[in-house]
Design a protein around this motif. Structure first.
Motif, PDB file in Angstrom:
ATOM      1  N   TYR A 174      11.340  66.727  29.814  1.00 41.31           N
ATOM      2  CA  TYR A 174       9.754  67.374  30.255  1.00 41.31           C
ATOM      3  C   TYR A 174       8.997  66.591  30.194  1.00 41.31           C
ATOM      4  O   TYR A 174       8.586  67.063  31.594  1.00 41.31           O
ATOM      5  N   MET A 175       9.603  65.349  30.878  1.00 35.33           N
ATOM      6  CA  MET A 175       8.865  64.328  31.794  1.00 35.33           C
ATOM      7  C   MET A 175       9.108  65.096  33.554  1.00 35.33           C
ATOM      8  O   MET A 175       8.414  65.449  34.255  1.00 35.33           O
ATOM      9  N   VAL A 176      10.872  65.459  33.575  1.00 39.15           N
ATOM     10  CA  VAL A 176      11.008  66.271  34.991  1.00 39.15           C
ATOM     11  C   VAL A 176      10.120  67.808  35.207  1.00 39.15           C
ATOM     12  O   VAL A 176       9.652  67.290  36.328  1.00 39.15           O
ATOM     13  N   LYS A 177       9.833  68.042  34.425  1.00 36.05           N
ATOM     14  CA  LYS A 177       8.706  69.236  34.021  1.00 36.05           C
ATOM     15  C   LYS A 177       6.983  68.819  34.377  1.00 36.05           C
ATOM     16  O   LYS A 177       6.579  69.432  35.254  1.00 36.05           O
ATOM     17  N   PHE A 178       7.209  67.765  33.636  1.00 35.99           N
ATOM     18  CA  PHE A 178       5.907  67.206  33.826  1.00 35.99           C
ATOM     19  C   PHE A 178       5.510  67.152  35.469  1.00 35.99           C
ATOM     20  O   PHE A 178       4.524  67.679  36.060  1.00 35.99           O
ATOM     21  N   ILE A 179       6.871  66.304  36.049  1.00 37.15           N
ATOM     22  CA  ILE A 179       6.371  65.612  37.530  1.00 37.15           C
ATOM     23  C   ILE A 179       6.079  67.117  38.186  1.00 37.15           C
ATOM     24  O   ILE A 179       6.175  67.184  39.529  1.00 37.15           O
ATOM     25  N   GLN A 180       7.292  67.753  37.935  1.00 33.65           N
ATOM     26  CA  GLN A 180       7.461  69.841  38.598  1.00 33.65           C
ATOM     27  C   GLN A 180       5.924  70.063  39.138  1.00 33.65           C
ATOM     28  O   GLN A 180       5.317  71.637  39.811  1.00 33.65           O
ATOM     29  N   ASN A 181       5.070  70.180  37.536  1.00 38.74           N
ATOM     30  CA  ASN A 181       3.986  71.319  37.606  1.00 38.74           C
ATOM     31  C   ASN A 181       3.051  70.593  38.785  1.00 38.74           C
ATOM     32  O   ASN A 181       2.602  70.291  39.356  1.00 38.74           O
ATOM     33  N   GLU A 182       3.097  71.875  39.536  1.00 39.78           N
ATOM     34  CA  GLU A 182       1.614  72.259  41.041  1.00 39.78           C
ATOM     35  C   GLU A 182       0.684  72.134  40.334  1.00 39.78           C
ATOM     36  O   GLU A 182       0.072  71.273  40.392  1.00 39.78           O
ATOM     37  N   ILE A 183       0.104  72.082  39.443  1.00 40.25           N
ATOM     38  CA  ILE A 183      -1.546  71.643  38.846  1.00 40.25           C
ATOM     39  C   ILE A 183      -0.966  70.294  38.964  1.00 40.25           C
ATOM     40  O   ILE A 183      -2.529  69.499  39.295  1.00 40.25           O
ATOM     41  N   VAL A 184      -0.257  69.275  38.614  1.00 35.00           N
ATOM     42  CA  VAL A 184      -0.283  67.916  38.626  1.00 35.00           C
ATOM     43  C   VAL A 184       0.146  67.480  39.668  1.00 35.00           C
ATOM     44  O   VAL A 184      -0.903  66.656  39.923  1.00 35.00           O
ATOM     45  N   HIS A 185       1.172  67.683  40.557  1.00 40.63           N
ATOM     46  CA  HIS A 185       0.669  67.625  41.769  1.00 40.63           C
ATOM     47  C   HIS A 185      -0.785  67.922  42.857  1.00 40.63           C
ATOM     48  O   HIS A 185      -1.170  67.153  43.522  1.00 40.63           O
ATOM     49  N   SER A 186      -1.571  68.822  41.699  1.00 41.22           N
ATOM     50  CA  SER A 186      -3.379  68.834  43.191  1.00 41.22           C
ATOM     51  C   SER A 186      -3.862  67.936  42.621  1.00 41.22           C
ATOM     52  O   SER A 186      -5.099  68.059  42.862  1.00 41.22           O
ATOM     53  N   LEU A 187      -3.562  67.379  40.802  1.00 44.51           N
ATOM     54  CA  LEU A 187      -4.360  66.753  40.830  1.00 44.51           C
ATOM     55  C   LEU A 187      -4.011  64.946  40.494  1.00 44.51           C
ATOM     56  O   LEU A 187      -5.224  64.174  40.423  1.00 44.51           O
ATOM     57  N   LEU A 188      -2.865  64.887  40.762  1.00 46.23           N
ATOM     58  CA  LEU A 188      -2.945  63.475  40.844  1.00 46.23           C
ATOM     59  C   LEU A 188      -3.285  62.379  40.863  1.00 46.23           C
ATOM     60  O   LEU A 188      -3.982  61.820  40.856  1.00 46.23           O
ATOM     61  N   PRO A 214      -7.852  72.498  45.090  1.00 46.46           N
ATOM     62  CA  PRO A 214      -6.690  73.234  45.045  1.00 46.46           C
ATOM     63  C   PRO A 214      -6.178  73.238  43.651  1.00 46.46           C
ATOM     64  O   PRO A 214      -5.423  73.870  43.663  1.00 46.46           O
ATOM     65  N   PHE A 215      -6.922  72.222  42.675  1.00 52.66           N
ATOM     66  CA  PHE A 215      -7.230  73.090  41.082  1.00 52.66           C
ATOM     67  C   PHE A 215      -7.291  74.169  41.030  1.00 52.66           C
ATOM     68  O   PHE A 215      -6.267  75.068  39.920  1.00 52.66           O
ATOM     69  N   PHE A 216      -8.207  74.599  41.688  1.00 46.73           N
ATOM     70  CA  PHE A 216      -8.498  76.196  40.927  1.00 46.73           C
ATOM     71  C   PHE A 216      -7.925  77.309  41.912  1.00 46.73           C
ATOM     72  O   PHE A 216      -7.355  78.099  41.399  1.00 46.73           O
ATOM     73  N   GLN A 217      -7.652  76.956  43.184  1.00 45.04           N
ATOM     74  CA  GLN A 217      -6.487  78.208  43.195  1.00 45.04           C
ATOM     75  C   GLN A 217      -5.018  77.442  42.872  1.00 45.04           C
ATOM     76  O   GLN A 217      -4.692  78.903  42.623  1.00 45.04           O
ATOM     77  N   VAL A 218      -4.384  76.754  42.172  1.00 48.09           N
ATOM     78  CA  VAL A 218      -3.091  76.338  41.506  1.00 48.09           C
ATOM     79  C   VAL A 218      -3.441  77.292  39.738  1.00 48.09           C
ATOM     80  O   VAL A 218      -2.720  77.918  38.916  1.00 48.09           O
ATOM     81  N   LEU A 219      -4.779  76.790  39.391  1.00 44.79           N
ATOM     82  CA  LEU A 219      -5.266  77.237  38.014  1.00 44.79           C
ATOM     83  C   LEU A 219      -5.892  78.415  37.870  1.00 44.79           C
ATOM     84  O   LEU A 219      -5.604  80.204  36.858  1.00 44.79           O
ATOM     85  N   PHE A 220      -6.220  79.448  38.783  1.00 44.63           N
ATOM     86  CA  PHE A 220      -6.630  81.089  39.220  1.00 44.63           C
ATOM     87  C   PHE A 220      -5.470  81.355  39.793  1.00 44.63           C
ATOM     88  O   PHE A 220      -5.615  82.703  40.153  1.00 44.63           O
ATOM     89  N   LYS A 221      -3.892  80.822  40.052  1.00 37.48           N
ATOM     90  CA  LYS A 221      -3.336  81.569  40.481  1.00 37.48           C
ATOM     91  C   LYS A 221      -2.414  82.496  40.543  1.00 37.48           C
ATOM     92  O   LYS A 221      -2.390  83.709  41.241  1.00 37.48           O
TER      93      LYS A 221
END
Length: 263
Positions: free
Chosen positions: A2-16, A213-220
């Protein structure tokens, strides 16, 4: 897993980065709220308050947060005009990133540029180095900085008629807000009326940009255009800046007519 998926999540990358910075800002604001009632009001900020979206506490908080940077520039004897020049350079860098579509990075750079634009005047006043030439230089830089940023956005939206038109109208309105005030002061009439002044414009633009960047990922994977928030911000500023400019023109024209009628 779960942690790996969380780290790889695009939204997390854009929002971190945004989450970390906002968490620090929120904690700082909470601390400031507790000390604010017992803290003497800054007379300079109070004197500059006018009809605006931003309240006194938020303006004082921003100055309070940036006080270490102000002390840094004072300690190393960095001249206010130099700080202003750095602000201008960063504004042009921000404009370039707007042009290539990296709105998130452009927004962060613009925040630094805008902060330096605030700090330069404070440094000048605290070091007793306020000059008319410095004030004039600062005003000119503000116009170039804002013009460059809007131009960068306009160039990015050159194939989107509505966004391009809104950006150009927002640029015209922004320049008119400043010009109407300056022209009024030149004939002895001062007004700070208006809801979309420089601080408000920068706040809206910076917030929408860093969230881009968050909106780009959110509405991708949806039918929603991720540019809709930025375009909406441009339309808002196009309307509000020109309304502010028109309000100032009306007030100044009315005062001129009073003077002429009493002559």
């Amino acid at each position: 897993m779960y942690m790996v998926k969380f780290i790889q999540n695009e939204i997390v990358h854009s929002l971190l980065p945004l989450i970390i910075i906002n968490a620090i800002a929120l904690l700082s604001f909470i601390v400031f709220v507790f000390i604010y009632p017992n803290r003497p009001k800054d007379p300079e900020i109070v004197a500059r308050m006018h009809e605006t979206f931003m309240g006194l506490i938020f303006r004082e908080f921003w100055y309070w947060v940036n006080q270490p940077f102000i002390n840094f520039f004072i300690y190393f004897k960095i001249k206010p005009n130099t700080i202003t020049a750095i602000s201008l350079i960063l504004a042009f860098v921000s404009a370039y990133f707007y042009y290539i579509g990296n709105f998130g990075l452009a927004g962060w750079i613009l925040i630094v540029s805008a902060t330096l634009d605030i700090i330069d005047g404070r440094v000048a006043r605290k070091t007793n180095t306020v000059t008319k030439s410095g004030a004039y230089w600062d005003s000119c830089v503000d116009r170039y900085s804002e013009g460059a940023v809007f131009l960068g956005i306009a160039m990015y939206y050159q194939n989107n008629f509505i966004a391009l038109l809104a950006t150009i109208v927002a640029l015209i309105g922004s320049e008119l807000v400043s010009y109407t005030k300056a022209r009024g002061e030149a004939i002895g009439i001062t007004t700070n009326r208006g809801i979309m002044q420089r601080a408000e414009r920068l706040t809206i633009l910076c917030v929408v940009s860093v969230l881009h960047p968050f909106f780009q990922v959110l509405f991708k994977n949806s039918s929603v255009n991720p540019e809709i928030v930025m375009i909406g911000a441009m339309i808002l500023m196009a309307v509000a800046t020109n309304f502010t400019a028109a309000t100032r023109m009306r007030i100044i024209f009315r005062e001129i007519k009073k003077t002429e009628n009493n002559a």
